[in-house]
Motif scaffolding. Structure first.
Motif, PDB file in Angstrom:
ATOM      1  N   GLU A   1      47.508  32.383  38.818  1.00  0.00           N
ATOM      2  CA  GLU A   1      46.512  32.804  37.828  1.00  0.00           C
ATOM      3  C   GLU A   1      47.070  33.898  36.931  1.00  0.00           C
ATOM      4  N   SER A   2      46.461  34.062  35.774  1.00  0.00           N
ATOM      5  CA  SER A   2      47.034  34.981  34.795  1.00  0.00           C
ATOM      6  C   SER A   2      46.149  36.182  34.479  1.00  0.00           C
ATOM      7  N   THR A   3      44.987  36.271  35.144  1.00  0.00           N
ATOM      8  CA  THR A   3      44.182  37.486  34.987  1.00  0.00           C
ATOM      9  C   THR A   3      43.714  37.949  36.359  1.00  0.00           C
ATOM     10  N   LEU A   4      43.323  39.216  36.431  1.00  0.00           N
ATOM     11  CA  LEU A   4      42.911  39.792  37.713  1.00  0.00           C
ATOM     12  C   LEU A   4      41.647  39.100  38.235  1.00  0.00           C
ATOM     13  N   GLY A   5      40.684  38.871  37.351  1.00  0.00           N
ATOM     14  CA  GLY A   5      39.433  38.249  37.789  1.00  0.00           C
ATOM     15  C   GLY A   5      39.647  36.839  38.310  1.00  0.00           C
ATOM     16  N   ALA A   6      40.431  36.055  37.573  1.00  0.00           N
ATOM     17  CA  ALA A   6      40.680  34.676  38.003  1.00  0.00           C
ATOM     18  C   ALA A   6      41.474  34.645  39.297  1.00  0.00           C
ATOM     19  N   ALA A   7      42.410  35.581  39.444  1.00  0.00           N
ATOM     20  CA  ALA A   7      43.205  35.620  40.671  1.00  0.00           C
ATOM     21  C   ALA A   7      42.327  35.985  41.870  1.00  0.00           C
ATOM     22  N   ALA A   8      41.431  36.948  41.690  1.00  0.00           N
ATOM     23  CA  ALA A   8      40.539  37.326  42.790  1.00  0.00           C
ATOM     24  C   ALA A   8      39.590  36.186  43.140  1.00  0.00           C
ATOM     25  N   ALA A   9      39.170  35.437  42.128  1.00  0.00           N
ATOM     26  CA  ALA A   9      38.216  34.342  42.351  1.00  0.00           C
ATOM     27  C   ALA A   9      38.803  33.242  43.225  1.00  0.00           C
ATOM     28  N   GLN A  10      40.117  33.163  43.273  1.00  0.00           N
ATOM     29  CA  GLN A  10      40.745  32.143  44.125  1.00  0.00           C
ATOM     30  C   GLN A  10      40.347  32.309  45.584  1.00  0.00           C
ATOM     31  N   SER A  11      40.056  33.521  45.999  1.00  0.00           N
ATOM     32  CA  SER A  11      39.600  33.746  47.375  1.00  0.00           C
ATOM     33  C   SER A  11      38.104  34.071  47.430  1.00  0.00           C
ATOM     34  N   GLY A  12      37.379  33.752  46.360  1.00  0.00           N
ATOM     35  CA  GLY A  12      35.931  33.986  46.356  1.00  0.00           C
ATOM     36  C   GLY A  12      35.547  35.428  46.118  1.00  0.00           C
ATOM     37  N   ARG A  13      36.485  36.227  45.642  1.00  0.00           N
ATOM     38  CA  ARG A  13      36.205  37.640  45.388  1.00  0.00           C
ATOM     39  C   ARG A  13      36.138  37.899  43.882  1.00  0.00           C
ATOM     40  N   TYR A  14      35.782  39.122  43.513  1.00  0.00           N
ATOM     41  CA  TYR A  14      35.791  39.511  42.105  1.00  0.00           C
ATOM     42  C   TYR A  14      36.783  40.650  41.929  1.00  0.00           C
ATOM     43  N   PHE A  15      37.193  40.859  40.687  1.00  0.00           N
ATOM     44  CA  PHE A  15      37.975  42.054  40.331  1.00  0.00           C
ATOM     45  C   PHE A  15      37.282  42.685  39.140  1.00  0.00           C
ATOM     46  N   GLY A  16      36.745  43.885  39.354  1.00  0.00           N
ATOM     47  CA  GLY A  16      35.895  44.509  38.355  1.00  0.00           C
ATOM     48  C   GLY A  16      36.473  45.790  37.792  1.00  0.00           C
ATOM     49  N   THR A  17      35.757  46.314  36.788  1.00  0.00           N
ATOM     50  CA  THR A  17      36.099  47.618  36.221  1.00  0.00           C
ATOM     51  C   THR A  17      34.831  48.386  35.903  1.00  0.00           C
TER      52      THR A  17
END
Ligand code: XIL
Length: 299
Positions: A1-17
């Motif tokens: 994946e190429s963004t933090l949010g999309a990468a986190a979503a791969q494991s069902g998580r989020y990446f926020g700010t």
């Protein structure tokens, strides 16, 4: 994946700010924030002084600017925060006893009603424990209303918005050996045993040279999850932004199935509440720091 949010979503998580309403007119800022993150916390706009500047008169203008930007861009929202000793409006600072207790309840009801059904997680209570080795509650006007103020806040919050996950949030509770961590653990265990409605614990994770990251953070997350609550990393920033330390934090969350996701406390170093620590993932000019790549690779 190429963004933090999309990468986190791969494991069902989020990446926020954290998002500051005053920066939403800065297109360099919103471009990065919209591209990289899929969860938003208002940095200040949902706090008590912002949302209830006069008793009983709620003002959601700044909070809604952040909320609407987030939702219109497909992001979930963490609500922050309903009961806290800091950033109280003057009228609340001057209250005590049952009057303050009723004001706290009224504040929780007023804010949660406005966002009912639209907030993924609420930080119901923030920073209620003292620093140092006492393991005691922090002295505050809320604490002086009675030791039960925290459970009253959680029961009020559950009734106000049954759809939101209700979190207790604090700092210097990442190191398992610290007295503050143990005190928070004892409270959560007691709440779960007595049926006080708590769903999650937020670990702010403001790491600096005085309270650095420790590899026992994973043990902390695991031990809280074993009590039957979700855990989240809610305000991550790391003095000096070591890529290794950032990756360690990501790996600690990924190792715990009940770790919901990670929120960093700002976008660029120039947006940070402590810019002198250069603690975030993007430089002032918007370019990605080495720690960004470390985080993306770890997710
Ligand atoms: C900070 C904001 O980043 C600053 O802009 C503000 O001046 C003070 O509060 N713990 C929390 C956050 O729970 O709400 C704090 O945010 C940082 C520490």
């Amino acid at each position: 994946e190429s963004t933090l949010g999309a990468a986190a979503a791969q494991s069902g998580r989020y990446f926020g700010t954290a998002i500051a309403s005053g920066r939403l007119g800065d297109s360099a800022y919103t471009t990065i924030a919209n591209r990289e993150f899929n969860s938003v916390t208002a940095e200040n706009e949902m706090k008590i002084d912002a949302t209830e500047p006069q008793r009983g008169q709620f003002n959601f203008s700044a909070a809604d600017r952040v909320f609407n930007w987030a939702v219109q861009n497909g992001k979930q929202v963490r609500g922050h925060t309903l009961a806290w000793h800091s950033q109280q409006p003057g009228w609340m600072q001057s209250l005590s006893g049952s009057n303050l207790r009723q004001a706290m309840i009224g504040h929780i009801n007023g804010v949660m009603a406005h966002y009912k059904g639209r907030i993924a997680q609420w930080d119901v209570v923030n920073e209620a424990f003292a620093d140092g080795n006492s393991g005691a509650r922090r002295d505050s006007n809320l604490q002086r209303t009675g030791n039960d103020w925290i459970e009253v806040a959680f029961r009020t919050a559950r009734a106000a918005d049954p759809a939101a996950k209700l979190c207790y949030n604090d700092y210097n509770v990442e190191n398992w050996t610290w007295a503050k961590t143990q005190a928070m653990y004892a409270m959560v265990r007691d709440f779960k045993q007595r049926g006080v409605p708590i769903d999650c614990v937020g670990f702010q994770s403001h790491f600096n040279n005085d309270s650095p990251y420790n590899s026992n953070f994973r043990t902390t997350l695991q031990n809280f999850a074993a009590l039957g609550v979700d855990v989240a990393i809610t305000e991550l920033d790391i003095q000096g932004a070591s890529g290794t330390t950032y990756a360690n934090v990501v790996n600690d969350c990924l190792a715990v199935p009940r770790c919901l996701g990670i929120t960093v406390w700002g976008v660029r170093d120039s947006d940070s509440w402590r810019p002198e620590h250069s603690p975030l993932l993007f430089n002032r000019d918007g370019s990605k720091k080495p720690a960004y790549t470390s985080v993306l690779n770890a997710l």
